[in-house]
Design a protein around this motif. Structure first.
Motif, PDB file in Angstrom:
ATOM      1  N   SER A   1      76.063  27.216 -18.689  1.00 48.02           N
ATOM      2  CA  SER A   1      76.459  26.628 -19.980  1.00 48.02           C
ATOM      3  C   SER A   1      75.831  25.251 -20.172  1.00 48.02           C
ATOM      4  CB  SER A   1      77.986  26.497 -20.054  1.00 48.02           C
ATOM      5  OG  SER A   1      78.592  27.747 -19.872  1.00 48.02           O
ATOM      6  N   LEU A   2      75.867  24.442 -19.128  1.00 49.51           N
ATOM      7  CA  LEU A   2      75.359  23.072 -19.238  1.00 49.51           C
ATOM      8  C   LEU A   2      73.844  23.027 -19.346  1.00 49.51           C
ATOM      9  CD1 LEU A   2      77.500  21.450 -16.422  1.00 49.51           C
ATOM     10  CD2 LEU A   2      77.709  20.932 -18.860  1.00 49.51           C
ATOM     11  N   PHE A   3      73.180  23.789 -18.466  1.00 49.81           N
ATOM     12  CA  PHE A   3      71.724  23.711 -18.399  1.00 49.81           C
ATOM     13  C   PHE A   3      71.069  24.265 -19.663  1.00 49.81           C
ATOM     14  CE2 PHE A   3      72.044  23.921 -13.473  1.00 49.81           C
ATOM     15  CZ  PHE A   3      72.398  22.585 -13.451  1.00 49.81           C
ATOM     16  N   LYS A   4      71.742  25.210 -20.303  1.00 50.53           N
ATOM     17  CA  LYS A   4      71.231  25.763 -21.561  1.00 50.53           C
ATOM     18  C   LYS A   4      71.073  24.665 -22.607  1.00 50.53           C
ATOM     19  CE  LYS A   4      72.406  29.373 -24.885  1.00 50.53           C
ATOM     20  NZ  LYS A   4      73.376  30.407 -25.256  1.00 50.53           N
ATOM     21  N   HIS A   5      71.901  23.642 -22.508  1.00 51.61           N
ATOM     22  CA  HIS A   5      71.873  22.569 -23.506  1.00 51.61           C
ATOM     23  C   HIS A   5      71.214  21.292 -22.996  1.00 51.61           C
ATOM     24  CE1 HIS A   5      74.070  24.891 -26.409  1.00 51.61           C
ATOM     25  NE2 HIS A   5      74.854  25.294 -25.431  1.00 51.61           N
ATOM     26  N   GLY A   6      70.418  21.431 -21.945  1.00 50.22           N
ATOM     27  CA  GLY A   6      69.561  20.317 -21.560  1.00 50.22           C
ATOM     28  C   GLY A   6      70.097  19.357 -20.518  1.00 50.22           C
ATOM     29  N   VAL A   7      71.336  19.559 -20.056  1.00 52.44           N
ATOM     30  CA  VAL A   7      71.804  18.717 -18.939  1.00 52.44           C
ATOM     31  C   VAL A   7      70.899  19.001 -17.736  1.00 52.44           C
ATOM     32  CG1 VAL A   7      73.715  18.311 -17.325  1.00 52.44           C
ATOM     33  CG2 VAL A   7      74.182  18.629 -19.757  1.00 52.44           C
ATOM     34  N   LYS A   8      70.518  17.946 -17.025  1.00 50.55           N
ATOM     35  CA  LYS A   8      69.521  18.111 -15.959  1.00 50.55           C
ATOM     36  C   LYS A   8      70.159  18.352 -14.589  1.00 50.55           C
ATOM     37  CE  LYS A   8      65.777  16.844 -18.391  1.00 50.55           C
ATOM     38  NZ  LYS A   8      66.396  16.439 -19.636  1.00 50.55           N
ATOM     39  N   LYS A   9      71.346  17.767 -14.391  1.00 52.75           N
ATOM     40  CA  LYS A   9      71.927  17.813 -13.036  1.00 52.75           C
ATOM     41  C   LYS A   9      73.428  18.072 -13.110  1.00 52.75           C
ATOM     42  CE  LYS A   9      68.629  14.218 -12.306  1.00 52.75           C
ATOM     43  NZ  LYS A   9      68.534  12.926 -12.989  1.00 52.75           N
ATOM     44  N   LEU A  10      73.902  18.774 -12.079  1.00 60.26           N
ATOM     45  CA  LEU A  10      75.343  19.047 -11.961  1.00 60.26           C
ATOM     46  C   LEU A  10      75.797  18.637 -10.572  1.00 60.26           C
ATOM     47  CD1 LEU A  10      78.063  20.389 -12.783  1.00 60.26           C
ATOM     48  CD2 LEU A  10      77.087  22.577 -12.014  1.00 60.26           C
ATOM     49  N   LEU A  11      76.832  17.792 -10.525  1.00 61.79           N
ATOM     50  CA  LEU A  11      77.414  17.385  -9.242  1.00 61.79           C
ATOM     51  C   LEU A  11      78.793  18.025  -9.085  1.00 61.79           C
ATOM     52  CD1 LEU A  11      77.707  15.619  -6.663  1.00 61.79           C
ATOM     53  CD2 LEU A  11      78.574  13.790  -8.154  1.00 61.79           C
ATOM     54  N   LEU A  12      78.971  18.768  -7.999  1.00 58.40           N
ATOM     55  CA  LEU A  12      80.280  19.338  -7.660  1.00 58.40           C
ATOM     56  C   LEU A  12      81.011  18.296  -6.824  1.00 58.40           C
ATOM     57  CD1 LEU A  12      78.876  22.823  -6.563  1.00 58.40           C
ATOM     58  CD2 LEU A  12      79.750  22.172  -8.836  1.00 58.40           C
ATOM     59  N   PHE A  13      82.029  17.695  -7.432  1.00 58.90           N
ATOM     60  CA  PHE A  13      82.720  16.552  -6.810  1.00 58.90           C
ATOM     61  C   PHE A  13      83.968  17.072  -6.106  1.00 58.90           C
ATOM     62  CE2 PHE A  13      85.367  12.794  -6.633  1.00 58.90           C
ATOM     63  CZ  PHE A  13      84.469  11.775  -6.380  1.00 58.90           C
ATOM     64  N   ASN A  14      83.835  17.248  -4.811  1.00 57.50           N
ATOM     65  CA  ASN A  14      84.900  17.931  -4.072  1.00 57.50           C
ATOM     66  C   ASN A  14      85.965  16.990  -3.519  1.00 57.50           C
ATOM     67  OD1 ASN A  14      86.342  19.921  -2.726  1.00 57.50           O
ATOM     68  ND2 ASN A  14      85.150  19.637  -0.848  1.00 57.50           N
ATOM     69  N   GLY A  15      87.237  17.386  -3.737  1.00 59.97           N
ATOM     70  CA  GLY A  15      88.351  16.600  -3.249  1.00 59.97           C
ATOM     71  C   GLY A  15      89.272  17.341  -2.294  1.00 59.97           C
ATOM     72  N   HIS A  16      88.790  18.442  -1.722  1.00 62.48           N
ATOM     73  CA  HIS A  16      89.663  19.257  -0.855  1.00 62.48           C
ATOM     74  C   HIS A  16      88.867  19.779   0.341  1.00 62.48           C
ATOM     75  CE1 HIS A  16      92.333  22.391   0.528  1.00 62.48           C
ATOM     76  NE2 HIS A  16      91.517  23.346   0.139  1.00 62.48           N
ATOM     77  N   GLY A  17      89.400  19.546   1.546  1.00 62.24           N
ATOM     78  CA  GLY A  17      88.677  19.901   2.764  1.00 62.24           C
ATOM     79  C   GLY A  17      88.348  21.378   2.903  1.00 62.24           C
ATOM     80  N   GLY A  18      89.147  22.264   2.297  1.00 60.64           N
ATOM     81  CA  GLY A  18      88.889  23.704   2.421  1.00 60.64           C
ATOM     82  C   GLY A  18      87.771  24.196   1.517  1.00 60.64           C
ATOM     83  N   ASN A  19      87.398  23.393   0.520  1.00 61.53           N
ATOM     84  CA  ASN A  19      86.269  23.771  -0.339  1.00 61.53           C
ATOM     85  C   ASN A  19      84.968  23.418   0.368  1.00 61.53           C
ATOM     86  OD1 ASN A  19      88.105  24.419  -2.356  1.00 61.53           O
ATOM     87  ND2 ASN A  19      87.883  22.452  -3.419  1.00 61.53           N
ATOM     88  N   ASP A  20      84.047  24.373   0.391  1.00 62.86           N
ATOM     89  CA  ASP A  20      82.740  24.111   0.991  1.00 62.86           C
ATOM     90  C   ASP A  20      81.679  24.596   0.008  1.00 62.86           C
ATOM     91  OD1 ASP A  20      80.450  23.846   2.403  1.00 62.86           O
ATOM     92  OD2 ASP A  20      81.087  25.036   4.130  1.00 62.86           O
ATOM     93  N   PHE A  21      81.082  23.657  -0.690  1.00 62.10           N
ATOM     94  CA  PHE A  21      80.178  24.028  -1.782  1.00 62.10           C
ATOM     95  C   PHE A  21      78.708  24.070  -1.380  1.00 62.10           C
ATOM     96  CE2 PHE A  21      83.713  22.167  -4.498  1.00 62.10           C
ATOM     97  CZ  PHE A  21      84.213  23.413  -4.844  1.00 62.10           C
ATOM     98  N   LYS A  22      78.430  23.837  -0.086  1.00 61.46           N
ATOM     99  CA  LYS A  22      77.014  23.775   0.296  1.00 61.46           C
ATOM    100  C   LYS A  22      76.294  25.099   0.064  1.00 61.46           C
ATOM    101  CE  LYS A  22      76.807  20.237   3.863  1.00 61.46           C
ATOM    102  NZ  LYS A  22      76.578  20.058   5.305  1.00 61.46           N
ATOM    103  N   SER A  23      76.849  26.183   0.581  1.00 64.33           N
ATOM    104  CA  SER A  23      76.131  27.462   0.454  1.00 64.33           C
ATOM    105  C   SER A  23      76.114  27.918  -1.010  1.00 64.33           C
ATOM    106  CB  SER A  23      76.740  28.531   1.361  1.00 64.33           C
ATOM    107  OG  SER A  23      78.117  28.628   1.136  1.00 64.33           O
TER     108      SER A  23
END
Ligand SMILES: [Zn+2]
Length: 255
Positions: A102-124
């Motif tokens: 949705s974001l990239f379609k409208h020209g946003v260049k970068k997305l940061l996943l801002f994690n606040g929980h130890g069980g979330n692992d967004f690397k893969s």
């Protein structure tokens, strides 16, 4: 009046011709935090840190937009605790892909996943979703790992500990029960030695590890400690946001 950093508070009138460099998706969890902190602790913390840091960044000329936060995290080891809401990593990957598209379609260049929980692992997930968008950038951070806790707190911990308790006492004192009602956050380690090191890993069955769901002693927490830590975290995060927003994808590396 300067524009809000929060997409939820903005209007089509201002957004229809506005191009952001960096969108930030705060991501928390809904889970028990010892006896004294609320289930939304990870959400409250991540949201307010992102909001404050994005404001500092945009006041210094950055182009940062904060998306509505996702309040459910990976809690596969805690589903026997009432009202803990688990979201599977594969569900998270599907959400991230849809948000990025949705974001990239409208020209946003970068997305940061801002994690606040130890069980979330967004690397893969970052690798896999990023692979579909070679012209844009997806990255992730764990804000709670950015500063050395020893410089701020007397007792190390991982969950509902002195750090989280101090931060919540500063940010949302009305949501923190008296510390006399908190458990001591005592927790068991693995019998298999390697699993207590950083290079080996197994999921912990939370209720077999901690009686109060906490990991780390919260009893020395204070709002003063939380304030200092909050201000330093936001300073660090705002610098990160500015650098990330201002660095072009095709000029991302240097010697
Ligand atoms: Zn937490």
């Amino acid at each position: 009046m300067p524009l809000s950093t929060q997409l939820e508070e903005l209007h089509y009138k201002n957004l229809k011709n506005h191009q952001y460099e960096l969108a930030i998706l705060p991501w928390g969890a809904t889970e028990a935090h010892n006896f004294h902190l609320p289930y939304g602790t990870d959400n409250f913390q991540a949201n307010v840190i992102v909001k404050q840091s994005a404001q500092i960044a945009n006041d210094k000329g950055a182009s940062v937009l904060v998306l509505p936060p996702i309040p459910y995290g990976v809690n596969t080891g805690q589903t026997d605790i009432p009202y803990v809401i688990n979201m599977m990593p594969s569900t998270q990957a599907a959400i991230i892909k849809d948000v990025a598209q949705s974001l990239f379609k409208h020209g946003v260049k970068k997305l940061l996943l801002f994690n606040g929980h130890g069980g979330n692992d967004f690397k893969s997930i970052t690798r896999e979703v990023g692979h579909s968008f070679p012209d844009q950038l997806i990255c992730t951070c764990n804000w709670f790992e950015a500063l050395n806790h020893k410089n701020y707190f007397d007792h190390a911990g991982q969950h509902a500990d002195e750090m989280e308790t101090s931060l919540m006492m500063y940010l949302y004192p009305e949501l923190v029960l008296p510390l006399s009602e908190a458990g001591n956050g005592q927790h068991k380690k693995f019998r298999v030695h390697a699993l207590n090191e950083s290079w080996a890993w197994a999921e912990r069955e939370w209720t077999k590890v901690s009686n109060d769901t906490g990991i780390g002693n919260p009893h020395y927490a204070s709002a003063e400690k939380g304030e200092k830590y909050f201000n330093d975290v936001c300073q660090l995060m705002s610098n990160f946001f500015i650098e990330l927003a201002n660095t072009a994808k095709d000029d991302f590396y240097k010697y």
